[in-house]
Structures are given as structure tokens and as C-alpha cells.
Scaffold this motif. Structure first.
Motif, PDB file in Angstrom:
ATOM      1  N   SER B 285       0.831  -1.204   0.000  1.00 43.37           N
ATOM      2  CA  SER B 285       0.000   0.000   0.000  1.00 43.37           C
ATOM      3  C   SER B 285       0.864   1.251   0.000  1.00 43.37           C
ATOM      4  O   SER B 285       2.033   1.217   0.334  1.00 43.37           O
ATOM      5  CB  SER B 285      -0.884   0.034   1.230  1.00 43.37           C
ATOM      6  N   LEU B 286       0.185   2.332  -0.317  1.00 40.86           N
ATOM      7  CA  LEU B 286       0.846   3.633  -0.370  1.00 40.86           C
ATOM      8  C   LEU B 286       1.588   3.946   0.925  1.00 40.86           C
ATOM      9  O   LEU B 286       2.702   4.451   0.910  1.00 40.86           O
ATOM     10  CB  LEU B 286      -0.222   4.691  -0.633  1.00 40.86           C
ATOM     11  N   SER B 287       0.934   3.615   2.039  1.00 46.99           N
ATOM     12  CA  SER B 287       1.512   4.020   3.321  1.00 46.99           C
ATOM     13  C   SER B 287       2.880   3.384   3.537  1.00 46.99           C
ATOM     14  O   SER B 287       3.731   3.945   4.196  1.00 46.99           O
ATOM     15  CB  SER B 287       0.579   3.658   4.463  1.00 46.99           C
ATOM     16  N   PHE B 288       3.093   2.207   2.974  1.00 53.54           N
ATOM     17  CA  PHE B 288       4.390   1.556   3.116  1.00 53.54           C
ATOM     18  C   PHE B 288       5.492   2.440   2.560  1.00 53.54           C
ATOM     19  O   PHE B 288       6.561   2.567   3.129  1.00 53.54           O
ATOM     20  CB  PHE B 288       4.370   0.220   2.373  1.00 53.54           C
ATOM     21  N   PHE B 289       5.182   3.061   1.437  1.00 55.96           N
ATOM     22  CA  PHE B 289       6.208   3.859   0.780  1.00 55.96           C
ATOM     23  C   PHE B 289       6.402   5.197   1.467  1.00 55.96           C
ATOM     24  O   PHE B 289       7.385   5.866   1.258  1.00 55.96           O
ATOM     25  CB  PHE B 289       5.820   4.087  -0.678  1.00 55.96           C
ATOM     26  N   GLU B 290       5.410   5.570   2.264  1.00 58.87           N
ATOM     27  CA  GLU B 290       5.512   6.865   2.916  1.00 58.87           C
ATOM     28  C   GLU B 290       6.280   6.798   4.211  1.00 58.87           C
ATOM     29  O   GLU B 290       6.764   7.791   4.710  1.00 58.87           O
ATOM     30  CB  GLU B 290       4.117   7.434   3.169  1.00 58.87           C
ATOM     31  N   LYS B 291       6.355   5.582   4.797  1.00 63.97           N
ATOM     32  CA  LYS B 291       7.104   5.466   6.039  1.00 63.97           C
ATOM     33  C   LYS B 291       8.547   5.812   5.763  1.00 63.97           C
ATOM     34  O   LYS B 291       9.108   5.421   4.766  1.00 63.97           O
ATOM     35  CB  LYS B 291       6.999   4.049   6.584  1.00 63.97           C
ATOM     36  N   LYS B 292       9.133   6.505   6.683  1.00 62.22           N
ATOM     37  CA  LYS B 292      10.453   7.044   6.410  1.00 62.22           C
ATOM     38  C   LYS B 292      11.491   5.968   6.150  1.00 62.22           C
ATOM     39  O   LYS B 292      12.228   6.022   5.195  1.00 62.22           O
ATOM     40  CB  LYS B 292      10.899   7.920   7.577  1.00 62.22           C
ATOM     41  N   GLN B 293      11.492   4.985   7.009  1.00 65.22           N
ATOM     42  CA  GLN B 293      12.621   4.064   6.895  1.00 65.22           C
ATOM     43  C   GLN B 293      12.549   3.253   5.615  1.00 65.22           C
ATOM     44  O   GLN B 293      13.536   2.706   5.169  1.00 65.22           O
ATOM     45  CB  GLN B 293      12.719   3.167   8.122  1.00 65.22           C
ATOM     46  N   THR B 294      11.361   3.181   5.027  1.00 70.38           N
ATOM     47  CA  THR B 294      11.286   2.385   3.816  1.00 70.38           C
ATOM     48  C   THR B 294      11.936   3.105   2.649  1.00 70.38           C
ATOM     49  O   THR B 294      12.418   2.467   1.732  1.00 70.38           O
ATOM     50  CB  THR B 294       9.836   2.056   3.462  1.00 70.38           C
ATOM     51  N   GLY B 295      11.964   4.417   2.732  1.00 66.71           N
ATOM     52  CA  GLY B 295      12.673   5.149   1.701  1.00 66.71           C
ATOM     53  C   GLY B 295      14.112   4.667   1.626  1.00 66.71           C
ATOM     54  O   GLY B 295      14.640   4.402   0.549  1.00 66.71           O
ATOM     55  N   GLN B 296      14.669   4.473   2.827  1.00 66.01           N
ATOM     56  CA  GLN B 296      16.033   3.969   2.854  1.00 66.01           C
ATOM     57  C   GLN B 296      16.080   2.529   2.398  1.00 66.01           C
ATOM     58  O   GLN B 296      16.993   2.113   1.706  1.00 66.01           O
ATOM     59  CB  GLN B 296      16.590   4.087   4.262  1.00 66.01           C
ATOM     60  N   LEU B 297      15.051   1.790   2.820  1.00 65.43           N
ATOM     61  CA  LEU B 297      14.972   0.396   2.375  1.00 65.43           C
ATOM     62  C   LEU B 297      15.087   0.310   0.861  1.00 65.43           C
ATOM     63  O   LEU B 297      15.808  -0.498   0.315  1.00 65.43           O
ATOM     64  CB  LEU B 297      13.630  -0.191   2.790  1.00 65.43           C
ATOM     65  N   MET B 298      14.338   1.202   0.209  1.00 66.92           N
ATOM     66  CA  MET B 298      14.309   1.179  -1.250  1.00 66.92           C
ATOM     67  C   MET B 298      15.699   1.392  -1.846  1.00 66.92           C
ATOM     68  O   MET B 298      16.126   0.647  -2.699  1.00 66.92           O
ATOM     69  CB  MET B 298      13.415   2.289  -1.777  1.00 66.92           C
ATOM     70  N   THR B 299      16.371   2.420  -1.341  1.00 65.16           N
ATOM     71  CA  THR B 299      17.668   2.711  -1.940  1.00 65.16           C
ATOM     72  C   THR B 299      18.649   1.569  -1.692  1.00 65.16           C
ATOM     73  O   THR B 299      19.619   1.406  -2.409  1.00 65.16           O
ATOM     74  CB  THR B 299      18.274   4.011  -1.378  1.00 65.16           C
ATOM     75  N   ARG B 300      18.353   0.796  -0.669  1.00 66.90           N
ATOM     76  CA  ARG B 300      19.278  -0.290  -0.368  1.00 66.90           C
ATOM     77  C   ARG B 300      18.982  -1.534  -1.174  1.00 66.90           C
ATOM     78  O   ARG B 300      19.822  -2.424  -1.250  1.00 66.90           O
ATOM     79  CB  ARG B 300      19.216  -0.623   1.117  1.00 66.90           C
ATOM     80  N   ILE B 301      17.788  -1.599  -1.729  1.00 68.00           N
ATOM     81  CA  ILE B 301      17.406  -2.828  -2.415  1.00 68.00           C
ATOM     82  C   ILE B 301      18.411  -3.196  -3.484  1.00 68.00           C
ATOM     83  O   ILE B 301      18.855  -4.338  -3.585  1.00 68.00           O
ATOM     84  CB  ILE B 301      16.028  -2.684  -3.044  1.00 68.00           C
ATOM     85  N   ASN B 302      18.786  -2.218  -4.233  1.00 69.27           N
ATOM     86  CA  ASN B 302      19.712  -2.477  -5.316  1.00 69.27           C
ATOM     87  C   ASN B 302      21.033  -3.029  -4.780  1.00 69.27           C
ATOM     88  O   ASN B 302      21.541  -4.034  -5.251  1.00 69.27           O
ATOM     89  CB  ASN B 302      19.968  -1.195  -6.092  1.00 69.27           C
ATOM     90  N   ASN B 303      21.537  -2.356  -3.738  1.00 73.70           N
ATOM     91  CA  ASN B 303      22.783  -2.820  -3.141  1.00 73.70           C
ATOM     92  C   ASN B 303      22.631  -4.218  -2.579  1.00 73.70           C
ATOM     93  O   ASN B 303      23.501  -5.059  -2.724  1.00 73.70           O
ATOM     94  CB  ASN B 303      23.202  -1.881  -2.010  1.00 73.70           C
TER      95      ASN B 303
END
Ligand SMILES: Nc1ncnc2c1ncn2[C@@H]1O[C@H](COP(=O)(O)OP(=O)(O)O)[C@@H](O)[C@H]1O
Ligand SMILES: [Mg+2]
Lengths: 187, 764
Positions: B285-303
Motif C-alpha cells: 500500500s501507499l503508506s508503506f512507501f511513505e514510512k520514512k525508513q522504507t525510503g532507505q529500504l528502497m535505496t538499499r534494495i539495489n545494493n
């Protein structure tokens, strides 16, 4: 470690009313002067203020610069977040009022100050902290990956735990080498 | 609900309160002065109970999330606290509210004077919000629903160790999540590469087996037999050399084969990992992407995906092969001469010790260096992307100084890292070479004695050199292993995350939609105790246009985002055509709803692709017509690449208004039954807006439209208007009715008119 620029408090001098009278006029901020402002604390621990003949019940003290200087530019607000007025500096006020307002600031910005870091264990994206603080021995959990541990000024570190509780290391440079190394990993 | 602590139960019993009558309770862990002191606030049907004690504040505290398996230090007062009970009748209390402080909350009651009861740290916020809600219901003598009495909002704890999960909605206990479980899961992921993996390991083993015989050839065979003129190969130098060459070639060949298979598998695994994570993300859901720490999660996915790729590709196979190598070499050495073997393994423990001790330090230094580089890069990218600002304010000098500082800090970190590095590695080298020296010394002595041949010493020496590589590898593998497992865990975390907004198992497909919207009594907040919408009700008949007005921050956008179920309501219900939207499949719901929102986003791609985003199969004529209606046609035609212009990241820069027109065109082409315009024309100038408005007016026919507008004039055609103020509907009616009423809407219009007049003055 001095990536941060000159701290704001050095730029802001609470004495002057700003260098641009035009700007001050446009901003229309109401400054509370000690002469016609009276703060009282009720028995129910609520702060009331009487300013310019008008009484406001249940007001809160917000700091404009909670990390650099808690004693200047305080904003007195109602619970609905309406500003009643600002205080340029606590020093303008009688000592008793100063103490009262300081207590209110403490109430609002409660954050144990870490005096000694006992251990920081990192595991699976969380770090588990044990620390001596001004409020006693605290243990808390911080989410890893940066963002939860922030340098607010050159030497003041803010640590926010998983619930949003705040802890402060006021003088990073006064930590021992060992402590600093533990903390640095999380920064 | 968590059970009350024993001491509190006892205190309640002492004061004659049955603990069953407690509906809910809140532990306030902060004193109103500084420090931690517990106060319990409890609610029964008739009374608010406050249990407090007057002991000194506790000197220790464990915040939630911390696995409390070690006892506290016993710094708190020893003796049992004496709990004072204060009971207040609910009917005597006007209100109970939770005031948000910074990272804390405070319970304030009005009875009839305002009074701060106690404060609590942020962890108590959920319970506090619940307490306030139940209080309100009791106050209004409303019946408590089962959801109020059931308390599933408490943090869940790990069944194994009792630790509170550090993150809500994420049932992962980082302590109990065994690394081998993650590893097992990873392996199952690699299941379909079993065959490749088998071949890789086989060829690697062949590769090193072929390599392993070479020292023997070079030492014993060459020196002792061929040159020494004894044994099977006496005098046959040519044959021995040929054998060496053959085995070298074989070893090389096997190496190439495994490399080729490996490269293929690596690419496949990387692809699989990344696409599986991407799929998992899209489902959330949208809210998952809005949580702050997930933003970092995303950038780390690639790594992380890259990390895991190495794990599969290099890790597993190298581990097997290196382990085999070590076993093989040590066996050979022991058979050849166990005493000499033990002797030259002597320095190994020191190597291990040094690596254990010093490597973490080096690692820390490298992290520091990395961070300072990032800080420096941030400044560089800041100034380059913000050149406009820097130049406009003439701040080049300051930027120079800022950069100088960051660069200096980096250079310090770099220096200390290098210093450490240049001392550590030679020492390590010497230590490992001591093994070799020992062989020469001891072996040489043996040769002199006539116990050893020279070739044997050579063989020994060569095997020894072969051994150090695998040992180094094994030494580092622990660090690397936990690193990989954390990476895997973060990826699985996204896999396992449960969307907040979930579809019912057999959700209805909504094929036809009339477009009737009924919002009843909806309460919604993004965070506990911060309701953004409070008891909002609204009814739109099919084809009607409803205008929503209100100050910014009133919750207008939030309200309309609830209709396509981007978030789920906390209380109340939304029905479309009489069917609760929770019963409808999300895909079919959303195909019938078009949103032009206030923050427009253009995807990377051509303008045509952007307009046709929701209907990629549309005809080109439709596409152009939609663009024309949205007022985008003219500016697109002016572009050299027309509809093929690439926009989005790295593409042509569109202005705010142009982007908005694109997103209007997107919605127009989508042709939904329900159209939501959230300040759709906000960043357009008045003239363009008027043009689009006319087009929209024709478009609105036959659709249910909910329009939020900045400029009230655009809502003149609305069938009726609602005025939202701080999350509540304060007025509703037609434009005329509301004007006559001279209430909130009237004020808005008046202010708006004044602003318009001012505008005219300025533009005139
Ligand atoms: N995703 C979000 N998470 C948390 N708070 C939000 C979020 N979106 C909006 N808000 C808050 O909700 C309130 C209402 O926002 P919004 O509905 O966008 O207002 P409006 O559209 O009327 O200007 C604002 O106080 C805003 O800060
Ligand atoms: Mg909005």
C-alpha cells in the motif's frame, strides 16, 4: 566533524529586533514583553498566560531553536497551535518566570541527555543502546541505516528510537574514544 | 489487552476496585517534571482512575523494542511503591485529551479546570489514543463496539524471546530470526539454479584438483626424480614439463568453463532477485512507501540484491571449493611430513588473532571514510544542482568554505585509514612468510641431514603458498556471511510486508459503475491520535459534481484519496453504488476512478506514453483529443519532438502547469465514471485555467465528480459544496445557499475575492 556550518545561535542575536524594520513589520510577530505579560502555573500543572490584558488558559512553550539555544525566541502557543506571542529571550523575564518557562520547555522537549554510552550493539539493521543519561540508565532500540542518528550541530547528536523517543548526546567531542567509536558506526 | 502489573492489581483491590471493571488503561511513564515516574490512568464505565506514587523518579528505563533479557541494574527505589488512587467520575470530567509534545504525549483533563494528569513517552501513544476515544464514547454514553474493547493495537511480541517487535506491522524479531533460517530461505530461492551450481562446483573442484598436483610435479617429480635421476621419471625432464603444461592447461580450461557458467547464472540470479523484490513492492500500500525508513529500504534494495548476487555467485561455490582445498592440501602435507606441517602452521594463530583484532578497526575506519566521502559528494551535488541558488545569492565563497571543510574531514579519514592499512598488511605478510622461512630453515636442515630431498621441500613450499588464499577466505567469511544475511533479511522484509490495504479473498469485480458515492461518518488519521478527518459524511448521486473547499491542510486531499482506497478508513464506511469499497477488488475499483492530483508526477518516457499511461492501447486520435481537451496539445505541438518528447528523469523539463495538463489529459483519456480533481488546475494561469475549465465542464457530464479547487470560481457548477475545516465538515449546500448563510464559505469567498482584486491590481 565540523561539516555543519556556523551554528545558528551565532548569527541570531536575541537583543536586536532584526536588521530590517520593514521585514519585522511585514512579519507582524507579537513579542511579549515582561511588563504586560504574566505567566502562572495552575495547580493542575497547566501554564496560563495573561498578555495585554487577555488571559489564555493552557498554553505551551515551543522553542524555535531547540538544539542550539532553548532560551531565545520561545513561542507561546495554544493547544490549537495558535501563537499568542513570542519571547525574544528568557533573560528579559524575572527569574521566577524563567524557571517556570524552563520547566515547560523541559516538559515539551523531554529527551534524556546521554552522559556515558555503555554499549551499542548492532544487529540486523537495529542498534541496541545502553547508556547513562541525565534521567538514569536507559536502554533503547534504534533503527539502522542512517536517518535515526543525526548531527544537529557540529557536536550535538540526536538519536531517535523506534518509537520516536529522543536522546541527545550534547557534546560528541567529550565522549571517550571507545564511546565515540561505538556511536560513530551508527551515524 | 496486556494484563496490569501485579502491584497495580493489588493497589486496585486495596481501594476496592474490581480489576475486571477496567476497560482500558494507560501507563504514563514520565513525570511532569523531569525523569521517569509511573502513573497509571485507568478507565472504568463510571470513573477515571489515576494511580500514582510519590517516590523518587526511576533511574532506569527500558524502552520498547529492547530485548530485555538482561536484568536492569536495580537503580530504582527498592521498596514497594505505595499507590495513591484518585477516582474522578466521568460525568464530572468535561473532556479528556491527549496533547502531543515532542516525542511524548500528555493526558489533559478538564474537570472543570484544565489539568495535566501525567505524561508518557512516545511508545504509549497508541494506548493513549485508544483511552481518549473510549473516554469520548463513554462520555456520550455510546455503546462500545467490539473493536474498542478488543485491543489488537498493542505491539506484538516475539513468541520465542518475548521481545517486542521493534517495528509495528512487521512481525520479525531480529534476535530470533536465525541466520540459518534466512540462509535456508535463500537457498530455496537458489533452488532452480541447482544444476548450474552443481556444474560450477564440479568444475571448480576439477580446476583446483588439477592445480593441486602441480606443486608435486614441480617439486618431487622435477627435482628429485627427473633431475635427481631416481624413480620412475628419472631423466625424463621433457615428460615432466609436458605433464606440468597439460595440467596447467586443464586447470585453466576448467576455470574458464566454470567462469562461463557462473557469469550466466549471476545475471539470472540478479534479474530474479530484483524482479521479485519489485513485484513484492508493487503489491504494497501507499503508506508503506511513505514510512520514512522504507525510503532507505528502497535505496538499499539495489545494493542488497547485488550483495546477494555475490553471495550466490561467489560465496557458495568458493566456500565449497576453498573448504575442499584446505582439507586436501592439509591432508597432503600431513601425509608428506606431519612435523614440518605443524611447524609451518605455527604462525597461523597469530595471523588469525591479528585479523580478528585489527580488521574491525580497519573496517570502522573505512566506514568513516565512506561517510565522509558521501558528505563531500552531497555538497558537490548540492552545489551543482543548486547552482542557480548559489549564484543567485552570490554564495560561491561560502560553498567553497563548506567544501573545504568536508574535503578536509575526508582527507583526515582517508589518511588514518591508509596509515592503518599500510602497517597492517606488511605485518600480515611477514607473519605468513615466517611459515615459508620455517620450511626453508627446518627443511634445509633436514636436507643437509639427508632425511629430506630438495624437491620435497619445494613441494612443501608450493603447497603452503596455495593454502594461504583459502585460509584468508575462511577468515573473512564470518563477517561477510552476516553482511549477506542482513541484506537477505532486508529483501525478505519487503517480501513479507503485509499491505495495510488488503483485498478481501473473494472480492467483487465491479464491471459497471453508476458512480454513486456515499461516505458515512468517516474518521481517518495517518498516525494514532492525529485524526485528520473526523466524522465526515458525504453523498454524491451519479453524475453529480461535489465541490470540496477549505483551507490548505484541512484534509481535502486526504478525503478524496480514501475513495480509491489508497488508505483504509479507521472508522465509518465508504460505499460506491451501495457496495462497501472494502468488498470490491482494488483493480476494478480503480479502473473506474480517475484522479488528477495536486502533486503531478510524470513517468520517464515519452509524452504520449505518459498520457496513455492507464490505457496503453488507445488510438492516437483519442490521445490527441484528450491532450487537446486538457489544453496540452498546443504546447506539445510546439516541442521539436512533439508527442515523442521524452520527459521525466533526464528528459525534457516540463513546467508545473505543463505537467498538470499532462495529468489532466491522462485522466480524460482514462474516461472514468468517477473523476476526482484535486486542485487540478492550481498551477495554471487564469487564462489557461478558464480554457481547461470549459473543457472539463463538458467532460464532467455523465460522471460523478469530486472537485477540490483553489479558485472557488471553478466550482461554480458544483451541485453542492462542502466546507472542510480541520477535518470536519462545517457547512454544506449550494453556492447560493452558503452565501446567504454568511458562514465559513462566505468568509472564504470574501477572502478569495479580495485576493483576486489584489491580483488584478498587481497584474494591471
Ligand atoms: N501521507 C501523509 N502522512 C502523514 N500526514 C499527512 C500525509 N498526507 C497529509 N498529511 C497531513 O494531513 C493533513 C491534511 O492534509 P491534506 O489532506 O493534504 O490537506 P489539503 O489537501 O486540504 O490541503 C495535513 O496536516 C498533512 O500534514
Ligand atoms: Mg491537498
Amino acid at each position: 566533524m565540523t561539516l555543519k556550518d556556523v551554528s545558528v545561535s551565532e548569527i541570531l542575536r536575541p537583543e536586536d529586533g532584526g536588521s530590517s524594520p520593514g521585514l519585522a513589520e511585514a512579519a507582524q510577530i507579537r513579542y511579549l514583553s515582561p511588563d504586560d505579560t504574566e505567566f502562572t502555573l495552575t495547580e493542575g500543572h497547566m501554564l496560563n498566560v495573561k498578555a495585554g490584558g487577555k488571559e489564555h488558559v493552557g498554553v505551551y512553550v515551543h522553542c524555535s531553536f531547540p538544539h542550539t539555544n532553548k532560551r531565545i525566541y520561545l513561542s507561546i502557543r495554544t493547544v490549537e497551535n495558535e501563537e499568542i506571542g513570542m519571547i525574544r529571550s528568557l533573560d528579559e523575564f524575572p527569574e521566577e518566570t524563567q524557571r517556570m518557562l524552563e520547566e515547560q520547555v523541559e516538559l515539551r522537549y523531554f529527551a534524556p541527555e546521554i552522559s556515558k554510552v555503555l554499549s551499542v550493539k548492532e544487529e540486523f539493521g537495529y542498534s541496541y543502546w545502553d547508556a547513562e543519561t541525565t534521567s538514569g540508565y536507559c536502554r533503547f532500540t534504534v533503527r539502522g541505516g542512517g536517518g535515526s542518528v543525526k548531527l544537529m550541530t557540529a557536536s550535538r547528536l540526536l538519536i531517535v528510537d523506534v518509537d520516536g523517543n529522543r536522546f541527545i548526546i550534547p557534546h560528541l567531542d567529550r565522549l571517550s574514544d571507545k564511546e565515540y567509536k561505538m556511536v560513530e558506526v551508527c551515524m | 489487552m496486556d494484563t496490569l502489573p501485579k502491584a497495580i492489581m493489588n493497589a486496585l483491590a486495596q481501594h476496592g476496585v474490581a480489576s475486571e471493571s477496567v476497560l482500558c488503561w494507560l501507563l504514563c511513564d514520565r513525570a511532569l517534571e523531569n525523569g521517569f515516574r509511573d502513573t497509571y490512568v485507568l478507565l472504568t464505565r463510571e470513573e477515571l482512575l489515576i494511580l500514582s506514587h510519590d517516590q523518587a523518579p526511576a533511574r532506569e528505563k527500558t524502552y520498547s523494542g529492547y530485548a530485555a533479557n538482561t536484568p536492569l541494574k536495580g537503580l530504582s527505589p527498592e521498596k514497594e511503591a505505595h499507590w495513591e488512587l484518585e477516582a474522578l467520575k466521568i460525568r464530572d470530567i468535561e473532556s479528556l485529551s491527549i496533547v502531543n509534545l515532542v516525542a511524548s504525549g500528555m493526558v489533559v483533563i478538564k474537570a472543570p479546570e484544565e489539568r495535566a494528569v501525567a505524561a508518557f513517552t512516545n511508545g504509549g501513544m497508541r494506548s493513549a489514543a485508544r483511552l481518549a476515544k473510549i473516554f469520548e464514547k463513554l462520555k456520550k454514553s455510546e455503546e462500545l463496539g467490539p473493536e474498542e474493547l478488543r485491543d489488537d493495537q498493542e505491539r506484538a511480541t516475539c513468541p520465542k524471546c518475548g521481545m517486542i517487535y521493534p517495528e509495528e506491522g512487521r512481525q520479525v524479531c531480529p534476535k530470533c530470526m536465525k541466520k540459518h533460517a534466512v540462509f535456508g530461505r535463500l537457498l530455496s530461492f537458489a533452488g532452480k539454479y541447482k544444476v548450474s551450481m552443481f556444474w560450477i562446483v564440479l568444475f571448480m573442484l576439477l580446476n583446483s584438483a588439477a592445480g593441486l598436483v602441480i606443486p608435486y610435479f614441480q617439486g618431487t617429480l622435477l627435482f628429485d626424480q627427473a633431475l635427481g635421476g631416481k624413480g620412475t621419471f628419472a631423466g625424463q625432464i621433457g615428460l615432466v614439463i609436458a605433464l606440468i603444461i597439460v595440467f596447467r592447461t586443464l586447470s585453466l580450461l576448467f576455470g574458464v568453463i566454470f567462469g562461463v557458467i557462473n557469469a550466466k547464472m549471476a545475471a539470472n540470479i540478479a534479474f530474479d532477485l530484483k524482479s521479485s523484490v519489485f513485484h513484492a513492492m508493487q503489491r504494497l500500500s501507499l503508506s508503506f512507501f511513505e514510512k520514512k525508513q522504507t525510503g532507505q529500504l528502497m535505496t538499499r534494495i539495489n545494493n542488497d540484491a547485488t550483495e546477494l548476487q555475490y553471495f550466490f555467485v561467489d560465496g557458495i561455490s568458493y566456500f565449497v571449493v576453498n573448504a575442499m582445498n584446505i582439507i586436501g592440501i592439509v591432508t597432503v602435507l600431513l601425509i608428506m611430513d606431519w612435523k614440518l606441517t605443524l611447524l609451518c602452521l605455527l604462525p597461523l594463530p597469530f595471523v588469525f588473532l591479528l585479523v580478528r583484532k585489527v580488521f574491525p578497526k580497519l573496517w570502522r575506519l573505512s566506514i568513516r571514510r565512506h561517510k565522509r566521502v558521501s558528505a563531500m559528494n552531497a555538497i558537490i551535488s548540492d552545489t551543482i544542482r543548486g547552482t542557480r541558488v548559489v549564484k543567485a545569492f552570490g554564495m560561491e565563497q561560502m560553498e567553497n568554505a563548506r567544501f573545504q571543510r568536508a574535503s578536509g574531514a575526508f582527507s583526515d579519514a582517508e589518511q588514518s585509514f591508509n596509515k592503518m592499512g599500510v602497517t597492517l598488511f606488511p605485518v600480515l605478510n611477514i607473519l605468513t612468510q615466517i611459515g615459508g622461512i620455517l620450511i626453508w630453515a627446518f627443511g634445509g636442515w633436514k636436507v643437509m641431514q639427508g632425511d629430506f630431498t630438495f624437491g620435497k621441500v619445494m613441494t612443501f613450499m608450493n603447497y603452503m603458498l596455495l593454502l594461504y588464499g583459502p585460509i584468508q577466505f575462511m577468515n573473512n567469511i564470518m563477517n561477510w556471511w552476516s553482511y549477506c544475511m542482513s541484506a537477505a533479511q532486508r529483501i525478505f522484509e519487503i517480501h513479507d510486508a503485509v499491505p495495510d490495504v488488503v483485498e478481501k479473498p473473494n472480492a467483487m469485480q465491479l464491471t459497471e459503475m453508476q458512480g454513486e458515492i456515499r461516505i458515512s461518518n468517516v474518521t481517518f488519521g495517518y498516525e494514532p491520535n492525529k485524526a485528520i478527518l473526523k466524522g465526515v459524511s458525504l453523498h454524491a448521486r451519479p453524475g453529480q459534481m461535489i465541490g470540496v473547499v477549505g483551507h490548505s491542510g484541512a484534509g481535502k486531499s486526504t478525503l478524496v484519496n480514501l475513495i480509491p482506497r489508497l488508505y483504509d478508513v479507521n472508522e465509518g464506511e465508504i460505499r460506491i453504488d451501495g457496495i462497501p469499497i472494502k468488498d470490491v477488488s482494488m483493480a476494478s475499483l480503480r479502473t473506474h476512478i480517475g484522479i488528477v492530483s495536486q502533486d503531478v508526477y510524470v513517468m520517464s518516457g515519452s509524452i504520449a506514453e505518459n498520457i496513455a499511461y492507464a490505457d496503453p492501447d488507445c488510438t492516437l486520435a483519442d490521445l490527441i483529443h484528450a491532450a487537446k481537451v486538457a489544453g496540452a496539445h498546443d504546447f506539445i505541438e510546439k516541442l521539436p519532438d512533439g508527442y515523442d518528447t521524452i520527459v521525466g528523469t533526464g528528459g525534457h523539463n516540463l513546467s508545473g502547469g505543463e505537467k498538470q495538463r499532462l495529468s489532466i489529459a491522462r485522466a480524460i483519456l482514462h474516461n472514468p465514471k468517477i473523476l476526482i480533481l484535486d486542485e487540478a488546475t492550481a498551477s495554471l494561469d487564469t487564462k489557461t485555467e478558464l480554457q481547461i475549465q470549459e473543457a472539463l465542464d463538458t467532460l464532467i457530464k455523465g460522471r460523478t465528480t469530486i472537485a477540490i479547487a483553489h479558485r472557488l470560481s471553478t466550482l461554480r457548477n458544483a451541485d453542492y459544496l462542502v466546507v472542510l475545516e480541520q477535518g470536519k465538515i462545517v457547512e454544506e449546500g449550494t453556492h447560493e445557499q452558503l452565501l446567504v448563510k454568511e458562514g465559513a464559505y462566505y468568509d472564504l469567498v470574501k477572502k478569495h475575492d479580495e485576493a483576486l482584486k489584489m491580483n488584478e491590481v498587481i497584474t494591471a
